[in-house]
Design an enzyme around this catalytic site. Structure first.
Site, PDB file in Angstrom:
ATOM      1  CB  CYS A  23      -0.954   0.060   1.183  1.00 48.23           C
ATOM      2  SG  CYS A  23      -2.057  -1.341   1.347  1.00 48.23           S
ATOM      3  NE  ARG A  83       4.512   1.498   0.273  1.00 45.22           N
ATOM      4  CZ  ARG A  83       5.327   1.416   1.312  1.00 45.22           C
ATOM      5  NH1 ARG A  83       6.581   1.795   1.195  1.00 45.22           N
ATOM      6  NH2 ARG A  83       4.900   0.969   2.475  1.00 45.22           N
ATOM      7  CD1 TRP A 107      -0.951  -6.046  -2.665  1.00 41.89           C
ATOM      8  CD2 TRP A 107      -1.449  -6.794  -0.628  1.00 41.89           C
ATOM      9  NE1 TRP A 107      -0.654  -7.387  -2.631  1.00 41.89           N
ATOM     10  CE2 TRP A 107      -0.944  -7.876  -1.402  1.00 41.89           C
ATOM     11  CE3 TRP A 107      -1.826  -7.036   0.697  1.00 41.89           C
ATOM     12  CZ2 TRP A 107      -0.812  -9.172  -0.890  1.00 41.89           C
ATOM     13  CZ3 TRP A 107      -1.701  -8.325   1.206  1.00 41.89           C
ATOM     14  CH2 TRP A 107      -1.203  -9.363   0.414  1.00 41.89           C
ATOM     15  CG  ASN A 140      -0.541   2.198   3.734  1.00 41.51           C
ATOM     16  OD1 ASN A 140      -1.497   2.281   2.971  1.00 41.51           O
ATOM     17  ND2 ASN A 140       0.651   2.680   3.435  1.00 41.51           N
ATOM     18  N   GLY A 141      -2.194  -0.919   6.590  1.00 41.37           N
ATOM     19  CA  GLY A 141      -2.142  -1.774   7.766  1.00 41.37           C
ATOM     20  C   GLY A 141      -3.433  -2.519   7.993  1.00 41.37           C
ATOM     21  CD  GLU A 192      16.891 -13.985  -4.633  1.00 42.39           C
ATOM     22  OE1 GLU A 192      16.598 -12.898  -5.156  1.00 42.39           O
ATOM     23  OE2 GLU A 192      16.279 -14.446  -3.640  1.00 42.39           O
ATOM     24  CE  LYS A 227      14.857 -11.534  -7.173  1.00 41.67           C
ATOM     25  NZ  LYS A 227      14.132 -12.111  -6.064  1.00 41.67           N
ATOM     26  CD  GLU A 229      10.229 -12.351  -5.951  1.00 36.70           C
ATOM     27  OE1 GLU A 229      10.001 -11.752  -4.890  1.00 36.70           O
ATOM     28  OE2 GLU A 229      11.295 -12.228  -6.575  1.00 36.70           O
ATOM     29  CG  HIS A 264      17.854 -37.675  -0.826  1.00 36.17           C
ATOM     30  ND1 HIS A 264      17.959 -38.812  -0.057  1.00 36.17           N
ATOM     31  CD2 HIS A 264      19.121 -37.263  -1.056  1.00 36.17           C
ATOM     32  CE1 HIS A 264      19.229 -39.070   0.188  1.00 36.17           C
ATOM     33  NE2 HIS A 264      19.961 -38.139  -0.417  1.00 36.17           N
ATOM     34  CE  LYS A 270      11.941  -3.467  -3.458  1.00 37.38           C
ATOM     35  NZ  LYS A 270      12.712  -4.484  -4.189  1.00 37.38           N
TER      36      LYS A 270
END
Length: 616
Positions: free
Chosen positions: A2, A27, A75, A101-102, A489, A493, A496, A512, A611
């Site tokens: 947000c 964000r 968001w 926000n929150g 990582e 990526k 995402e 395994h 973000k």
């Protein structure tokens, strides 16, 4: 997660607010809105979708005039993304308007009580509940807006950053924060409000960052007054800092996406991170946050690293580096899990909290828990003045510059750089590394930016490989030792930004379970640099090849063995094993980027992601 923007001053508010919302798009959000006071009424416009959709709607529905305004990118948490649930929200009277926000955790109990008192609600949000609670306090207790906000927030449970104004008193905006960042830009007879400094950096370089549990009354033409929310005590001398951010840093600079720009900024970001901190010719490392507390590090029985997402992967690389250099046990914890169990932490532990934004809610909560248990907490973050930098006992900034793309790139490499310096410095203080070895490590680190620049020259080759595998449904990433976290990582990526399912594994774990997935349709990205466990990785590649898997190998320049086995190879310069993650991650970032672009995905703002995750 947000974004909040506000303005009060002598300019037309709408251009400032809408540009600010565009700056905060990184964000992550699903809807946007603005509220402007034109001198008589509050003009409201909001919509599901992007800020560009909001601009189009504003042009056809309101006049967008006035020198007071607030804006928001949402968001979704409470209530699905739609026009009604978008912010800003009115109180029942229409006099108060709020952005938030929150999460207000006890919103339902408050809503039930307000409903009994005759309040009605148009949205499904906790935010509309909060603005009506503020109005209820204002009416029944006959107090001014600032006092009403303070009383109302003391009745709520949760996290928030809010901005609210009253059309009957259009010369002030009341703001407050708890667990979600909020900055006030201070100009000449004007004020700017935002989740971070990027929306107002072109207007002023002076900013006041509210601390957790603080609120402020921002009045036109008067000094900002800051209060403690809990007891209403005035903060006598709030700290106003000079911003080092500049406008050029947050623009794309000719690149098609922020992510690609930030990938290419890594050589300079790494230089900026170690500049002034190391003198490789003298074997000296200067880190004030470590120097001032060196005994804590020397005497630590254990290091605990707390982080989420990409920062967690950087922490895993640091675990390998620090244990090798310092010979002290290191544990890397997901901050989101650490905070919800009863961790064994004591005063002899050093806790390192890593966060690009310095505002990650889970990491903040976890480090506070560690402090309560008596641990020394060291913060590693990128944003000056952020919550984690203020909450930690000491810390180090990464100096990566603004990272706008949601998929983190230069934060990863600069975090590893800082943690490598920390490991080397403490190892020398503990007598675990010789002067000659320290010189060798520092000289190698000095050359890393040049080697990253060389690795970036593989871009066109990586783009060709991306075109071959862009339609894959699944991918495996394999690495060993220092490069196992890089495999994790790389997989993150790809997930995402391209939405392709990908998993990272230690190469030895393939037998395994994951080897069952290997067939001619499965791309397997293997990090197979010459240093470290090279022969073992070659054996893993042969196992994949015998099962017809498609192999993309990241190899050391000049490699011939893996080149004869793999379907594709991407070369990186030779480097000592512990620093190889700074190079091997580069082609993986580029591969994810090009696949996502070829698939038509929104690279800088992938769906459902933010973000800075400032709520649980």
């Amino acid at each position: 997660m947000c974004g909040i923007v506000g303005y009060i001053g002598h300019r037309q508010a709408y251009p400032v607010v809408i540009k600010g919302l565009q700056r905060l798009e990184y964000r992550g959000y699903d809807s946007a809105g603005v509220a402007l006071f034109d001198g008589e009424e509050i003009q409201l416009c909001k919509t599901k979708g992007k800020v560009d959709d909001l601009k189009t709607k504003v042009e056809s529905t309101i006049t967008a005039e006035g020198t007071l305004g607030i804006g928001h990118t949402r968001w979704a948490t409470h209530g699905v993304p739609n026009d009604v649930n978008s912010h800003p929200h009115f109180s029942n009277s229409g006099d108060l308007v709020i952005i938030h926000n929150g999460i207000i955790e006890n919103y339902d109990a408050i809503k039930q009580e307000l409903t009994k008192r005759g309040y009605t609600f148009k949205s499904d949000t906790d935010t509309e509940v909060l603005v009506n609670l503020i109005e209820d306090v204002q009416r029944n207790q006959k107090v001014k807006l600032g006092k009403a906000v303070q009383i109302a927030l003391n009745e709520t449970v949760g996290a928030y950053a809010i901005a609210v104004f009253d059309k009957k008193k259009p010369n002030e905006i009341v703001v407050a924060r708890l667990g979600s960042p909020l900055a006030i830009g201070i100009g000449e007879d004007e004020y700017f409000i935002a989740s971070d400094a990027s929306p107002f950096i072109e207007y002023t370089n002076n900013a006041l960052y509210l601390e957790d549990g603080e609120m402020a009354i921002v009045r036109r033409g008067k000094e900002v007054k800051v209060f403690n929310i809990q007891d209403d005590a005035l903060v006598s001398q709030p700290y106003i800092q000079e911003l080092k951010l500049n406008l050029e840093q947050i623009e794309k600079g000719g690149y098609p996406h922020f992510m690609l720009k930030e990938i290419y900024e890594q050589p300079q970001a790494i230089r900026d991170t170690f500049r002034g901190r190391m003198r490789e010719n003298k074997g000296v490392i200067k880190m004030a946050g470590v120097d001032d507390h060196i005994d804590k590090f020397i005497n630590a029985k254990r290091l605990v690293i707390l982080a989420c997402g990409t920062s967690w992967h950087a922490g895993l690389v640091a675990e390998y580096i620090i244990e090798e250099l310092m010979r002290v046990p290191v544990e890397v914890e997901y901050a989101s899990e650490f905070r919800y169990r009863n961790p064994v932490i004591d005063k002899d532990d050093v806790v390192i909290a890593i966060s690009q934004s310095g505002e990650t809610a889970d990491t903040m909560a976890a480090m506070k828990l560690a402090k309560e248990k008596g641990a020394f907490v060291f913060g590693v973050c990128n944003v000056v003045g952020s919550s984690i930098s203020r909450e930690a006992h000491a810390g180090a900034y990464t100096h990566a510059g603004p990272e706008i793309g949601v998929a983190s790139t230069k934060a990863f490499t600069t975090q590893i750089t800082v943690l490598t310096l920390l490991g080397l410095k403490v190892a020398k203080a503990k007598g675990r590394i010789s002067t000659s070895d320290l010189h060798m490590h520092l000289e190698e680190l000095r050359l890393i930016p040049e080697k990253v620049e060389e690795a970036l020259k593989s871009n066109d080759h990586v783009k060709e490989i991306a075109s071959v595998y862009k339609n894959a449904s699944n991918c495996l990433y394999l690495g060993r030792g220092f490069n196992f976290p890089v495999a994790l990582e790389g997989a993150l990526k790809l997930k995402e930004i391209s939405y392709i399912h990908a998993e990272g594994y230690p190469a030895a774990e393939m037998k395994h379970g994951p080897i069952a997935l290997i067939d001619e349709h499965m791309p397997v990205i293997v990090i197979a640099t010459r240093r470290g466990h090279y022969d073992k990785v070659v054996s893993n590649i042969q196992e994949i090849k015998s099962r017809k898997g498609k192999i993309i190998a990241i190899v050391t320049k000049g490699d011939v063995t893996v080149k004869g086995l793999a379907d594709h190879v991407i070369e990186v310069p030779e480097v000592m094993d512990s620093m190889s993650p700074l190079l091997t991650t580069i082609p993986l970032q580029l591969l994810s980027y090009h696949i996502a672009v070829m698939l038509g995905k929104n690279v800088d703002q992938p769906r459902n992601l933010a973000k800075s995750v400032t709520v649980e």
